[in-house]
Design an enzyme around this catalytic site. Sequence first.
Site, PDB file in Angstrom:
ATOM      1  N   HIS A  38       0.866  -1.181   0.000  1.00 38.94           N
ATOM      2  CA  HIS A  38       0.000   0.000   0.000  1.00 38.94           C
ATOM      3  C   HIS A  38       0.899   1.226   0.000  1.00 38.94           C
ATOM      4  CE1 HIS A  38      -3.027   2.899   1.160  1.00 38.94           C
ATOM      5  NE2 HIS A  38      -3.965   1.983   1.093  1.00 38.94           N
ATOM      6  N   ARG A  72      -6.805  10.288  -0.006  1.00 36.43           N
ATOM      7  CA  ARG A  72      -6.662  10.776  -1.378  1.00 36.43           C
ATOM      8  C   ARG A  72      -8.006  10.802  -2.083  1.00 36.43           C
ATOM      9  NH1 ARG A  72      -3.128   6.646  -3.509  1.00 36.43           N
ATOM     10  NH2 ARG A  72      -3.345   5.667  -1.473  1.00 36.43           N
TER      11      ARG A  72
END
Lengths: 250, 654
Positions: B255, B275
Amino acid sequence: MSYKGRFRVWRGDAAGGALADYTVEVNDGEVVLDVLHRLQATQAPDLAVRWNCKAGKCGSCSAEINGRPRLLCMTRMSVFAPTDVVTVTPMRTFPVLRDLVTDVSFNYAKAREVPSFTPPADLAPGEYRMAQVDVERSQEFRKCIECFLCQDTCHVVRDHDENKEAFAGPRFLMRIAELEMHPLDVADRVPAAQDEHGLGRCNITKCCTEVCPEGIKITDNALIPMKERVADRRYDPLVWLGRTISRRRD
Amino acid sequence: MTEIERHDYDVLVIGAGGAGLRAAIEARERGLRTAIVCKSLFGKAHTVMAEGGCAAAMGNVNEHDSWQVHFRDTMRGGKFLNNWRMAELHAKEAPDRVWELETYGALFDRTADGRISQRHFGGHTYPRLAHVGDRTGLELLRTMQQRIVALQQADHAATGDYEARLRVFAECTVTELLTDPAGAGGHAPIAGAFGYWRESGRHVLFSAPAVVLATGGIGKSFQVTSNSWEYTGDGHALALRAGASLVDMEFVQFHPTGMVWPPSVKGILVTEGVRGDGGVLRNSDGDRFMFGYVPDVFKGQYAQTEDEADRWYDDQENNRRTPDLLPRDEVARAINTEVKEGRGSPHGGVYLDIASRMPAEEIKRRLPSMYHQFKELADVDITAEPMEVGPTCHYVMGGIEVDPDTGQSRVPGLFAAGECAGGMHGSNRLGGNSLSDLLVFGRRAGLGAADYVTGLERRPAIREADVETAAAMTLAPFEAHPAAAGENPYTLHADLQRVMNDLVGIIRTEAEMVAALDRLAELRARVHDVVVEGHRQYNPGWHLALDLRNMLMVSEAVASSALLRTESRGGHTREDHPGLDPQWRHRVLVTHCVDASEAGAGAVVPRTAVEAAERVPMRADLLALFDLPELEKYYTAPELAGHPGRGSRQGGTP
Ligand SMILES: Cc1cc2nc3c(=O)[nH]c(=O)nc-3n(C[C@H](O)[C@H](O)[C@H](O)COP(=O)(O)OP(=O)(O)OC[C@H]3O[C@@H](n4cnc5c(N)ncnc54)[C@H](O)[C@@H]3O)c2cc1C
Ligand code: SF4
Ligand code: SF4
Ligand code: FES
């Protein structure tokens, strides 16, 4: 920065035990659980401690640090001075299994006693409509990570095993409130909250709220409103009737 | 030998995460006596940690969404390596599975018109993730936990016993699956499972004709990981030892955004939701570097300027999405490069900035646990300053090879679902596609197991000799090792984590894989000499010693597969073979146990072997959902001969 920290950790099992002294390295930014892991890796390989996520999300690592119920993984070493002795003991309200691990089955038994979510019969999956403001009340309670620190701290059962039978504890009284405030639940748990789950024993000291790592306002937002619902019902049957009617309409 | 605690069930589910609970609910609702076994307390499985959301093309926020779009996104995210049938079932069934949760009592965040709200995530064309703030996994797991309790309450009302038809064995670890060699021809079918109670250390034996593995991932073999101690690849290893196969083990997802500081929290996840909700990545020069990292296969699908990217949050019809939301493998590699080239942050990451992008109150409302996590663990106020983030080992795409429709492995009666099953995500999983995977395939595995048991003529039997072997294996670490000094399990584990981190990480080379396999051989030898102190009652050193067997098996599978695949794709990047190779797209690497039959008797850590096989070609109607030019970036020409676009473009010439 790194220093030698002094720790006292309760070691033992159901038959008894005692605090054991350790001196162990502590580094910048660490939490108590990091230090206990270092103890396991270097000095006490069989030290029993529950944990999973190490991020304050699973509620496994509950214990008492210097007598205060806390999550081991969310208690930073920086809250202590390097000269402090940090004492770690198991949760006091539950029977100890070994070292810092307790038998929390009490909580799972209580969870089973609260009648589950009861969906409206006339809505198919996908048809549920609820406003954000209406779900927010229950959502606050659903942040609960079931660490059981509130159960551990509540004086109704802490040091009072005899009360355990008749008292669900703040976590599960809050579960009742959560279901009662669910916009679509159709069951009624208000009388049972008082008669079967021991809501009346809570005298709103707010100790549970103070230890909740999720910052849930257990007393103000769950327990007191539930007490008000019980009071409304008890003393004014009309209020009760009025409520059920308006509920069906919306 | 002392008497062993024994239980009989129709279906035994190993794992109490999202996949296991959904499987158990299904098996129980089909009327079968079902048990759930898990290593931690009930309600603590890894699924509680999931943050961002659960992907399902409900179309609540953007009505253009559909299963076809979700299917395409999933295949693109996995670089066309996914088991297409799984991706199809997943995209079609995820909405029903999410809506079903509402009937169990789940409370997702809402849209203005009262439906389930959906958020943006990397690789998803439309806002698609059902969520509850940034604690979606907790909502999912708690909802299904409460559904299990509801079913137990129904049984209590009917029989007076909560556990009459559905029982949870918590803090109980399965160490071996048992098969019946006298069963049907071909593979010996499943007969049960052997394990121990963590609390007492006592052994326990389950007899069950169907076992569903739902044990999650393998991340604890890596040093920097978002995964918990439970992720030791038990299900992967149990399946191998029982004779099942694994696929795609070279694909491990790093990740892009884990915490990097302080050291003790390194690896803890920072949700992609940051995000998705507007946060952007910057390097030490303050540049939004992701604009420079859009790979050829995604050219044209992402914004080219910061202005367009920023407009996209509000107007997705007329703008393209920000490259901050490229699939995870791309973002992780980009961060890796920025840091390597000297544009990193002080603690070796990059900056993730949400503070400058929205008001403090909004950040706290949308991302409460991220706010909390940084405040409590790093003294960083994310509403006022940027976070420092870097890649962390997060998810394994590879897993047990299963039949897409039923979840059954090669071993009759052995099913798998969730992270421990392979195929669904191809070379890279899209965020949010795991929670939906758990629901869709958890249910299907529960159903598959129920049908299998109902159709059985004879209940497979457990061999007592197997039980004794399994018992002896668990007790070996307590025996004195006169020859050797005795290995400390914690030291061995730390050594393994370093090998996997340093040699089998995001960027790989042939030399590193060969070195990793050598190091793993050394560790396999050392694990024989593991010695644990103390007794069997809640002894974490002992538990770790037993988990190491599984970690070492799975690590070998990862490293051997990574050595063989001489291309770069998704969660497998070879510095010495940097490009996508269409000749590798249609091949799948299959791991099996070399000496499965003697696994129990002989080695502590049985060896694994990896072989290449052909993937099943995608069904024509699904292939037709993609334009030819896009497919040509991934496929060989002969594979596309039947595509409808072929005729029109090339005028019929072959
Ligand atoms: C921090 C974090 C955030 C994430 N966020 C998201 C997200 O937003 N969206 C998304 O889709 N995905 C997300 N993921 C991925 C997703 O959460 C996991 O892939 C998923 O929860 C795995 O579920 P599972 O049911 O397969 O296994 P788990 O939930 O991990 O459960 C595994 C179970 O198996 C049990 N078990 C294992 N071995 C044994 C054994 N030997 N004996 C008995 N029991 C055993 C364990 O005790 C546990 O109960 C996230 C992952 C992490 C780590
Ligand atoms: S407020 Fe009530 S439930 Fe909470 S600690 Fe006090 S008495 Fe217990
Ligand atoms: S209410 Fe708070 S203190 Fe109580 S169990 Fe839940 S998270 Fe823990
Ligand atoms: S380990 Fe999960 S809350 Fe501490």
